[in-house]
Write a protein that holds these residues in place. Structure first.
Motif, PDB file in Angstrom:
ATOM      1  N   PHE A 411      34.187  -4.965  15.179  1.00  0.00           N
ATOM      2  CA  PHE A 411      35.198  -6.016  15.292  1.00  0.00           C
ATOM      3  C   PHE A 411      35.353  -6.734  13.953  1.00  0.00           C
ATOM      4  O   PHE A 411      34.383  -7.239  13.383  1.00  0.00           O
ATOM      5  N   ASP A 412      36.575  -6.783  13.446  1.00  0.00           N
ATOM      6  CA  ASP A 412      36.870  -7.458  12.184  1.00  0.00           C
ATOM      7  C   ASP A 412      37.176  -8.923  12.486  1.00  0.00           C
ATOM      8  O   ASP A 412      38.285  -9.278  12.878  1.00  0.00           O
ATOM      9  N   PHE A 413      36.162  -9.755  12.304  1.00  0.00           N
ATOM     10  CA  PHE A 413      36.291 -11.172  12.654  1.00  0.00           C
ATOM     11  C   PHE A 413      36.760 -12.026  11.487  1.00  0.00           C
ATOM     12  O   PHE A 413      36.888 -13.248  11.628  1.00  0.00           O
ATOM     13  N   SER A 414      36.997 -11.428  10.327  1.00  0.00           N
ATOM     14  CA  SER A 414      37.293 -12.226   9.134  1.00  0.00           C
ATOM     15  C   SER A 414      38.606 -12.999   9.278  1.00  0.00           C
ATOM     16  O   SER A 414      38.667 -14.197   8.968  1.00  0.00           O
ATOM     17  N   LYS A 415      39.656 -12.339   9.761  1.00  0.00           N
ATOM     18  CA  LYS A 415      40.955 -13.013   9.858  1.00  0.00           C
ATOM     19  C   LYS A 415      40.944 -14.154  10.871  1.00  0.00           C
ATOM     20  O   LYS A 415      41.333 -15.279  10.543  1.00  0.00           O
ATOM     21  N   PRO A 416      40.527 -13.922  12.132  1.00  0.00           N
ATOM     22  CA  PRO A 416      40.535 -15.053  13.074  1.00  0.00           C
ATOM     23  C   PRO A 416      39.577 -16.160  12.673  1.00  0.00           C
ATOM     24  O   PRO A 416      39.879 -17.344  12.851  1.00  0.00           O
ATOM     25  N   LEU A 417      38.410 -15.791  12.117  1.00  0.00           N
ATOM     26  CA  LEU A 417      37.460 -16.823  11.722  1.00  0.00           C
ATOM     27  C   LEU A 417      38.004 -17.652  10.566  1.00  0.00           C
ATOM     28  O   LEU A 417      37.811 -18.880  10.522  1.00  0.00           O
ATOM     29  N   ALA A 418      38.691 -16.996   9.629  1.00  0.00           N
ATOM     30  CA  ALA A 418      39.300 -17.742   8.522  1.00  0.00           C
ATOM     31  C   ALA A 418      40.370 -18.700   9.038  1.00  0.00           C
ATOM     32  O   ALA A 418      40.475 -19.845   8.578  1.00  0.00           O
ATOM     33  N   ALA A 419      41.162 -18.242  10.005  1.00  0.00           N
ATOM     34  CA  ALA A 419      42.190 -19.124  10.580  1.00  0.00           C
ATOM     35  C   ALA A 419      41.555 -20.314  11.291  1.00  0.00           C
ATOM     36  O   ALA A 419      42.036 -21.453  11.192  1.00  0.00           O
ATOM     37  N   ILE A 420      40.454 -20.068  12.004  1.00  0.00           N
ATOM     38  CA  ILE A 420      39.785 -21.148  12.730  1.00  0.00           C
ATOM     39  C   ILE A 420      39.198 -22.170  11.763  1.00  0.00           C
ATOM     40  O   ILE A 420      39.372 -23.388  11.928  1.00  0.00           O
TER      41      ILE A 420
END
Length: 640
Positions: A411-420
């Motif tokens: 799971f590539d969590f970088s994009k949603p985590l950066a948005a959060i």
């Protein structure tokens, strides 16, 4: 038509996209158009990122890197589509199609395909394959498409029968025309048109006249028959031309209708049915022309002509459909391997791509339910994550990111985590600014900052806390100001001093109250110092001096509880000195200067540094010198 092309561009596999739509990285090299087809129009800038499109914006532009489709000035995310996500989730929750009816249907479809295969021993058996179409169309999974193909074949056969009848009629009319032409020719050559004019007798002349009249009558009759023959020939020619036109229209119409059926099946991703229709086509139209009869201005015609330089053919659809089936099979194999590795993110994407292409193919429909359930929860969490990010519910999004990181290894969590994290930082900055504005009393700034924080993260728990705190502070400030005014009116300066922090904060934007507070605090600080010094003096045995200091402050602040308490205690300890001072004041008020001076002298004898005694004596002496006092009497005089 544009919607149809968009659907095809989104659903056709990557190999088809690579051939039909250009890569956004570089424009394809121009191809020389064949002499029989017009050159494509000059390309214009497409809607996706300003890339040049060879189709002039008529077709969607697929960006494989960002997984977006740009068309008609708008952009869609191929994976982030609500309808597509809903259909895919329904598919994952649907049991596999492995019933006996489904197996029987698959066997029938395979049998029909084999009967129409060119490599079949003895050649294709069209009649037997056609007979099996209604049987396959009776199954629910078919959706009646085999019946549609059978109806299309039947329509073609009816059109061909009509063409045969028209041709037979034309042949009969050709034979009749030949007979009429022969009759016309014979009628024109049957007799001379004028009698002989050779000399003779009068009797001969009469006979000649009679023959001429008869000959003229015969000629008129012959001309009438000939004109009838010519009219019939013209009518036959007209009917033959009409029949030939009807034959041409019937052939073109039947061919176009069946080709439209093939294209429709391909666009509907019914690739098995499209292959069956393509295999039936050459057996119904034996003229060898397999070019699709598309409108020259249609997007599909321009797509094939511009990308390949040749017009689309039936074999092209056959090959694309077969390749799509193979691509779906490979994607399903990759999905199964990724599930074994617990790479649910990649597995769900590969299965979604395969499902979008071959939703009705047996490899997709018969995928085991136990395998699909392994990614169902992950897909639901992913859809919920997308929705929460769209609605800016970053708290729920953060929980889902943590859950998905634990369930899927890739799971590539970088994009949603950066948005959060970005939303949290920006929201906290606005809340900090709101607190600062509240301290300054800037209500407009507070409202603007709270609104900005709510727009960034509507469900931020800190937003409610800060809002409630500011609201409570506003209520506390108003109540504090009311209490301050009440205490000042009651001259309860001690209570104001004790709650000075609350009152200072509430009056920060009120200059008048700030001045009042400043004076009260200054006085109370002095009083506290006096009380402290008096207490120390009393403990050191100087009760007279302590009482005098307290009495001096008592005259100014008679309601202060600390002074009142200390005054009462010291009045007991220095009772003799206090009594002398009080009696001196009483005699002074009654204008008994001698007695007053005597008591002041006694008080000074008890406490020589007494300012009360010194000031009283000076005041009385000054009055006596001015003649304001009465004679010194002995009443109430102090016994020396």
């Amino acid at each position: 038509m544009k919607k149809l092309i968009l659907t095809a561009a989104c659903c056709v596999p990557a190999w088809l996209v690579a051939q039909v739509l250009p890569s956004p990285g570089a424009a394809p090299a121009p191809q020389a158009a064949p002499a029989s087809s017009p050159a494509p129009a000059a390309s214009s800038s497409s809607g996706g990122g300003g890339q040049s499109s060879i189709f002039g914006g008529l077709l969607p532009h697929v960006d494989g890197g960002s997984e977006t489709v740009s068309w008609d000035g708008k952009m869609w995310n191929m994976n982030n589509n609500r309808i597509a996500r809903a259909k895919f989730e329904i598919y994952l929750a649907t049991p596999e199609a492995n019933s006996a009816d489904d197996q029987a249907y698959r066997d029938l479809m395979a049998q029909i395909t084999l009967l129409l295969a060119p490599t079949r021993a003895g050649g294709p058996d069209v009649s037997k394959a056609f007979a099996l179409l209604p049987e396959a169309g009776a199954f629910q999974i078919d959706g009646g498409l085999c019946n549609t193909i059978a109806n299309g074949v039947w329509d073609v056969w009816l059109a061909q029968r009509k063409v045969t009848n028209l041709r037979q009629a034309n042949e009969a009319m050709v034979k009749r025309r030949r007979d009429l032409e022969w009759n016309t020719e014979q009628g024109m050559n049957s007799a001379p048109l004028a009698p002989s004019t050779a000399g003779g007798s009068t009797k001969g002349t009469a006979n000649n006249r009679q023959q001429a009249v008869q000959q003229q009558q015969n000629t008129s009759m012959t001309l009438g028959r000939v004109s009838g023959y010519i009219k019939s020939i013209a009518e036959i020619e007209g009917r033959m031309k009409l029949n030939e036109t009807a034959i041409g229209l019937s052939e073109v119409t039947s061919k176009t209708q069946f080709q439209a059926l093939m294209v429709q099946l391909f666009m509907q991703r019914r690739f098995e049915h499209a292959i069956i229709a393509c295999r039936l086509y050459p057996h119904m139209f034996r003229d060898g022309d397999s070019v699709l009869q598309l409108d020259d201005n249609s997007d599909l015609k321009k797509m094939f002509s511009a990308s390949m330089g040749v017009p689309p053919t039936v074999s092209l659809i056959d090959g694309f459909a077969a390749e799509a089936i193979r691509g779906v099979d490979e994607a399903v194999v990759a999905f199964e391997q990724l599930v074994l590795r617990q790479d649910y993110d990649s597995a769900s994407k590969r299965l979604m791509e395969a499902y979008a292409i071959g939703e009705y193919l047996p490899r997709i429909r018969r995928l085991p339910m136990v395998t699909k359930l392994k990614v169902l929860d992950y897909v639901r969490d992913g859809n919920q994550l997308i929705n929460s990010l769209e609605m800016r519910d970053f708290g729920l999004a953060e929980e889902l990111v943590k859950k998905m990181r634990l369930s899927s290894r890739d799971f590539d969590f970088s994009k949603p985590l950066a948005a959060i994290e970005t939303a949290r930082t920006l929201s906290d900055m606005r809340l900090t600014a709101a607190r600062a504005a509240a301290v300054k009393g800037d209500q407009t700034g507070v409202a603007a900052e709270l609104k900005g924080a709510a727009e960034i993260w509507p469900t931020n728990p800190k937003l409610r806390e800060v809002s409630n705190m500011i609201g409570q502070n506003s209520d506390v400030q108003a109540q504090a100001l009311l209490d301050l005014d009440r205490l000042l009116s009651q001259r309860n300066f001690r209570q104001v001093f004790n709650d000075q922090g609350r009152f200072l904060a509430s009056a920060i934007n009120d200059p008048v109250r700030q001045e009042q507070l400043k004076k009260v605090l200054t006085d109370m600080n002095r009083v506290n110092m006096v009380v402290h010094a008096a207490g120390e003096a009393a403990r050191n045995g100087n009760s007279f001096g302590a009482w005098e200091a307290i009495e001096r402050e008592y005259e100014q602040f008679p309601d202060d509880p600390e002074i009142t308490k200390m005054r009462s205690e010291l009045s007991v300890k220095a009772s003799e000195f206090v009594s002398a001072i009080e009696k001196a004041k009483q005699h002074e008020q009654r204008k008994q200067s001698g007695s007053a001076i005597a008591w002041y002298l006694k008080a000074r004898r008890l406490y020589p540094p007494s300012e009360f005694a010194r000031n009283g004596i000076q005041r009385l002496v000054t009055g006596l010198k001015a003649g304001e006092g009465d004679s010194v009497g002995t009443t109430g005089a102090v016994n020396p």
